[in-house]
Write a protein that holds these residues in place. Structure first.
Motif, PDB file in Angstrom:
ATOM      1  N   CYS A   8      -4.532   6.710   8.239  1.00 13.30           N
ATOM      2  CA  CYS A   8      -4.851   6.645   6.825  1.00 13.30           C
ATOM      3  C   CYS A   8      -6.501   6.647   6.669  1.00 13.30           C
ATOM      4  N   CYS A  40      -1.528  -3.922   9.157  1.00 12.87           N
ATOM      5  CA  CYS A  40      -0.975  -2.694   9.108  1.00 12.87           C
ATOM      6  C   CYS A  40      -1.396  -1.653  10.487  1.00 12.87           C
ATOM      7  N   CYS A  80       0.803  -1.175  -0.063  1.00 11.12           N
ATOM      8  CA  CYS A  80       0.091   0.082   0.124  1.00 11.12           C
ATOM      9  C   CYS A  80       0.924   1.291  -0.122  1.00 11.12           C
TER      10      CYS A  80
END
Ligand code: SF4
Length: 960
Positions: A937, A931, A681
């Motif tokens: 994010c 993650c 990502c």
């Protein structure tokens, strides 16, 4: 669980029952009344309180007799923490002051509750240093205000009662004077229920009360009581811990299937006994709330599928919904907002379309006709087309009055004008600074003027919602304690933070099926209990220490979430507590969570077997063996759209910015790790390796994977430095190989592998077996020589120099070089192919010398399988490694594979150079699952559709 004599002591007002949770208190009050109604016509109330309420009552009773400090509640304390953080040097660096303040508050409270002094926290890291500074500042503010917070209350009370005791000549006199002093607020007998791991702070308080002569006992899982702090013998403890229920265990394919079985199980039980009390326990209920409700509705109340706020259901879900999810509350907030500033037309439209206001004359005798509201709705629907401008209260009410002049008669027009005039007068007050209490009153008056919540005949659901919001607005008064006169903005932000933390939980109406979280059922009683999701991932829970408390200190004091041993102990207590709630228990788990395989919690199996409930292989029974077939047919497990419950997203300014700062250096820092993260990502790569965000330290059960990986690499290096050639391997006997492996294992063990550490010993034994299996596999290969181990190499791709360490290079006669990478987890070479390469580390090594390399592969050392996985120029170079032509990819030959890898690596390095940081997780690889940056994010909001759909942008492109 509580016997008749206990109920009698409660009825005689001699005994107070103190529970660990509110739910337990509610439950035992109900049971008390049920029991008393069978033995008496009239009976007094019982003193049953949750611990927090009981401590507060005790404090206020003490405050009548002595100079007491001010007691801050959680909101007041949090707002002081926020002030401390906002005024500190770190304020500019914190991503969210509010979230950090909550964590810091939590750390401070844990230390207080566990009697750990702040001076024991050593400033070893920046976080701990900042925490110490903030905590000192917070404490000095409390001292100035002469206040304490809830976590300091047990200590204050302990001190108070110890002094009382010292002043008294003997214990009998002490008790008498104490009971006189406290009248009905303190009973001579206390019974504690549901306290499985009592905090040291509370323990001290109860000890002080016992020294004053109080009798304190606790309910144990068998339903019996024992004197507090008495240790029952372990044999007795085991024997009496549970009531020996019948246990049924079930394995299901998915969580949906588990819940559907639980629903059918409930229906069958209710059909047999309409008064049965059932509980379905769902760990992580907060996260699964929407899914659980959708499935329950679908199975138990298909007739209510279209209702957002069903009132009559046979189930009650203990986890409420955020208060701000409800339209009625959102409209109230919008109304309050327009008091002080112009608001967007879309917000006006939302208010005017809603049915949540009603304009009427001051004496309530006359109001505006329904027809006018319909006109107003029409008007509201057209408003957004006028654009995104903001409009003040004055200009919007002028427009509404103009509309009224066309459709209202004279009397109605007067009502409208009168209502708006009163509002304008009130707005005059909203421009001044005033106390929190004054704001609270002003907000309530403003909503009254609007006739919020609109309709006069509220359902019970709406009534409870209205009451909760009004009570939260009244709670604004608490902020008076901060002694500030403030503007609207501050008062409104306090109100918002009160609302954001609030959940709406409609009152239970005695529904027969209670759906609860893992910790809520303990201390209650049911006719039957179903516990879902008991997989290896649920119990024991992973340790989750507070980052502001040093891990060593947390472990030393056994603080919550500090380590696996504590979690294990807690999980055992929890299971015993759950088994003690019913004579009929069903336990289940699901085998698959997306594509992850789960296994049953070993702990529950062990616990059940230890108590002789069932054989250890119980989960292996098929569904038909474990549960009789019923005529009920399962419905499909599709879930209902949860959008019914969702907020209309607020209008936000929105722009796409996928790029951060370009990368201008020629050497790629963190080399492979950066490439791997970028491939998963772009945002993950940027946050981890450009911004330098670090994963919060988490404790893991056993050895952490990184230590394990480094260790195995070292061992393999030592082994191959000794063997060098396959011929030596072939010439060694099994015993010689085992000896070689064991020597390497011992040589490479460092401090982390102490002889006394059982887990380290198990790891060593496991790897000695796995390495032996790998060497057997190596025997089946073409003849080879190991030419390099742990080779450091600088690989240049697209102008970026990447420092790498290649685990091993073999030269295979007649074929060329093979690059091998050891992995202790499961691997799959298919990750290299597809729309975007994943795990680009080995392909990168191929680029180091692609002229001579004829295969790249992982050597997997995993308990499920020891194997090679990769791709080769030709078949037969390594067992299990296909040629590129035979691999499941469209790439036709070795040269094309090299071109493909080159172009993928170029794409990744181009992205890094340009600072590309889009939120575009590789979903096939479940990038977000492992993650730690989801809170930064905000991918969850993105997936929930909380950002506008921009056709020029890919889904997932939101940038930084
Ligand atoms: S949580 Fe997912 S989207 Fe967010 S940075 Fe990590 S991988 Fe990317």
């Amino acid at each position: 669980m509580l016997n008749r004599s206990t109920f009698q002591a409660m009825a005689d007002q001699q005994l107070s029952l103190i529970t660990a949770s509110n739910r337990q208190s509610r439950y035992w009050v109900e049971q008390y009344h049920r029991q008393q109604s069978q033995v008496a016509g009239v009976w007094p109330g019982a003193d049953v309180l949750p611990i927090t309420a009981w401590l507060n009552r005790l404090f206020f009773a003490c405050a009548r007799n002595t100079d007491a400090p001010i007691l801050l509640n959680a909101n007041q304390s949090l707002s002081i923490w926020q002030q401390v953080l906002e005024q500190s040097d770190a304020a500019d660096y914190l991503i969210s002051v509010k979230a950090t303040a909550r964590k810091v508050q939590d750390a401070f409270q844990i230390l207080n509750r566990w009697n750990v002094a702040l001076t024991d926290v050593l400033p070893n890291t920046e976080d701990h240093e900042a925490f110490i500074r903030w905590a000192k500042d917070y404490q000095s503010r409390l001292n100035q205000m002469q206040a304490i917070d809830a976590s300091q209350l047990p200590e204050w009370l302990t001190h108070y009662f110890s002094q009382l005791n010292q002043e008294s000549a003997d214990s009998e006199a002490s008790l008498k004077s104490l009971l006189k002093l406290f009248d009905t607020e303190l009973n001579s007998q206390l019974l504690l229920l549901g306290f499985h791991q009592m905090e040291p702070g509370l323990q001290q308080l109860f000890k002080a009360l016992m020294q004053c002569g109080l009798t304190i006992r606790e309910v144990i899982n068998s339903g019996e009581t024992k004197a507090l702090f008495d240790q029952p013998s372990s044999e007795k403890n085991t024997r009496k811990q549970t009531r020996n229920p019948k246990v049924m265990a079930l394995s299901c394919q998915s969580f949906e299937q588990e819940l559907l079985h639980a629903c059918d199980w409930s229906i069958r039980r209710l059909t047999a006994n309409a008064n049965a009390k059932l509980a379905i326990v769902v760990p992580d209920l907060e996260k699964r709330r929407y899914q659980v409700e959708a499935l329950l509705k679908q199975q138990l109340h298909p007739e209510l599928l279209s209702e957002c706020e069903p009132e009559k259901t046979v189930y009650n879900i203990s986890v409420g919904l955020p208060l701000t999810n409800f339209g009625m509350v959102r409209i109230a907030l919008n109304l309050l907002e327009l008091m002080a500033k112009p608001v967007e037309l879309s917000k006006w439209a939302e208010i005017l379309r809603s049915q949540c206001f009603k304009l009427e004359a001051k004496d309530n005798r006359f109001n505006v006709s329904d027809e006018f509201y319909w006109r107003l709705k029409q008007f509201a629907f057209e408003l957004p087309a006028e654009g995104e401008e903001t409009t003040s209260f004055e200009s919007m009410t002028d427009r509404i009055q103009y509309l009224g002049s066309k459709f209202l008669d004279e009397q109605e027009a007067q009502v409208l004008a009168g209502a708006f005039t009163s509002m304008k007068e009130l707005i005059g007050h909203a421009n001044k600074e005033q106390s929190a209490e004054a704001w609270s009153q002003l907000f309530i008056n403003w909503l009254k003027l609007w006739g919020w919540p609109g309709t006069s005949s509220l359902t019970s659901y709406q009534y409870q919602l209205r009451d909760q919001l009004l009570s939260l607005i009244k709670q604004l008064r608490q902020f008076n304690i901060l002694g500030e006169q403030c503007h609207f903005k501050q008062a409104f932000s306090w109100l918002r933070s009160l609302l954001e933390g609030a959940v709406f939980q409609p009152k239970s109406k005695g529904e027969p099926i209670q759906v609860m979280g893992l910790y809520e059922a303990v201390g209650l009683e049911f006719d039957a209990l179903w516990i879902c999701c008991l997989s290896n991932e649920v119990l024991p829970e992973a340790a989750n220490p507070n980052p502001f408390i040093p891990l060593s200190l947390a472990r030393q004091h056994q603080l919550p979430g500090s380590g696996p041993e504590r979690e294990l102990e807690y999980a055992n207590t929890l299971i015993d507590g759950l088994l003690a709630t019913s004579d009929n228990v069903a336990v289940s788990y699901h085998k698959m969570d997306q594509d992850r395989e789960l296994s049953p919690s070993p702990l529950i199996l062990q616990r059940l077997s230890a108590h002789g409930f069932l054989p250890a292989d119980i989960y292996n029974k098929s569904l038909s063996e474990s549960i009789e077939q019923t005529e009920l047919s399962w419905q499909s497990s599709t879930t209902i759209e949860s959008s019914l419950w969702q907020l209309v997203p607020p209008e936000q300014e929105y722009f796409v910015d996928d790029y951060g700062q370009p990368y201008q250096e020629s050497q790629l820092k963190s080399g492979n790790q950066f490439l791997t993260a970028q491939a998963l990502c772009p945002m993950q790569g940027y946050l981890a390796h450009r911004v330098g965000l670090m994963e919060q330290e988490v404790a893991v059960n056993g050895m952490d994977p990184r230590t394990r990986g480094v260790y195995v690499h070292k061992v393999m290096q030592v082994i191959w430095q000794r063997l060098v050639k396959q011929s030596t391997l072939l010439g060694s006997t099994d015993d010689e190989l085992k000896a070689l492996i064991n020597r390497a294992i011992i040589e490479c063990a460092d401090d982390r592998f102490s002889k006394d550490d059982l887990i380290a010993q198990l790891e060593k034994e496991k790897f000695s077996l796995l390495i032996f299996d790998l060497l057997q596999l190596e025997k089946k290969r073409q003849s080879f020589t190991v030419t390099a181990c742990e080779l450091e190499k600088n690989i240049v791709v697209n102008g970026l120099s990447i420092q790498s360490r290649i685990d091993r290079i073999d030269h295979v006669d007649d074929y060329g070089d093979v690059i091998i990478d050891y992995k202790t987890g499961q691997v799959n070479a298919s990750k290299w192919y597809g729309d975007r390469i994943a795990e680009p580390q080995l392909p990168l090594y191929l680029m180091a010398d692609h002229q001579h390399v004829s295969a790249i592969c992982f050597a997997q050392l995993h308990h499920k399988k020891v194997s090679f996985s990769g791709v080769a120029k030709e078949n037969g170079i390594l067992p299990g490694v296909p040629s590129i032509e035979k691999a499941k990819t469209e790439i036709s030959d070795w040269q094309s594979f090299i071109y493909y890898i080159e172009s993928e690596l170029e794409t990744l390095t181009d992205e890094i150079k340009q600072g590309y940081a889009a939120v575009k997780p590789n979903e096939k690889q479940h990038a977000c699952d492992y993650c730690p940056f989801d809170s930064v994010c905000r991918v969850a909001e993105l997936n929930a559709g909380e950002f506008p759909d921009d056709s020029s942008t890919d889904v997932g492109d939101r940038g930084i």
